[in-house]
Motif scaffolding. Structure first.
Motif, PDB file in Angstrom:
ATOM      1  N   TRP A  45      26.627 -44.479  -3.305  1.00  0.00           N
ATOM      2  CA  TRP A  45      27.749 -43.513  -3.562  1.00  0.00           C
ATOM      3  C   TRP A  45      28.862 -44.465  -3.692  1.00  0.00           C
ATOM      4  O   TRP A  45      29.539 -45.153  -4.174  1.00  0.00           O
ATOM      5  N   LYS A  46      28.747 -44.966  -1.527  1.00  0.00           N
ATOM      6  CA  LYS A  46      30.088 -45.394  -1.163  1.00  0.00           C
ATOM      7  C   LYS A  46      30.313 -47.161  -1.308  1.00  0.00           C
ATOM      8  O   LYS A  46      31.381 -47.126  -1.551  1.00  0.00           O
ATOM      9  N   ARG A  49      31.733 -46.747  -5.687  1.00  0.00           N
ATOM     10  CA  ARG A  49      32.800 -46.211  -5.861  1.00  0.00           C
ATOM     11  C   ARG A  49      33.993 -47.434  -5.497  1.00  0.00           C
ATOM     12  O   ARG A  49      35.049 -47.844  -5.730  1.00  0.00           O
ATOM     13  N   THR A  54      28.588 -47.662 -11.155  1.00  0.00           N
ATOM     14  CA  THR A  54      28.801 -46.970 -10.836  1.00  0.00           C
ATOM     15  C   THR A  54      26.745 -47.444 -10.305  1.00  0.00           C
ATOM     16  O   THR A  54      26.279 -48.143 -10.022  1.00  0.00           O
TER      17      THR A  54
END
Length: 65
Positions: A45-46, A49, A54
């Motif tokens: 996720w990091k 981002r 995605t």
């Protein structure tokens, strides 16, 4: 080429700069890019981002037909 490596190169960043921006060690990023280490969900996720992508684009493109 590894999608993670492609995303880094698109931004014109070194592995060191990307690792710092994601919040992981340089060695972890190198291992993720060469496929010898799988990241945790949190790290996925990091990275997504940080690169503006995605999780699927960065880590699961080989599963898409």
């Amino acid at each position: 080429m590894n999608p993670l490596k492609e995303a880094r190169r698109e931004k014109g960043l070194s592995q060191y700069e990307s690792a710092k921006g994601i919040g992981i060690s340089y060695s972890m990023l190198v291992k993720m890019e060469n496929g010898s280490k799988s990241p945790s969900k949190k790290t996925m996720w990091k990275a997504a981002r940080f690169y503006g992508k995605t999780v699927d684009e960065l880590f699961f493109t080989d599963l898409v037909h």
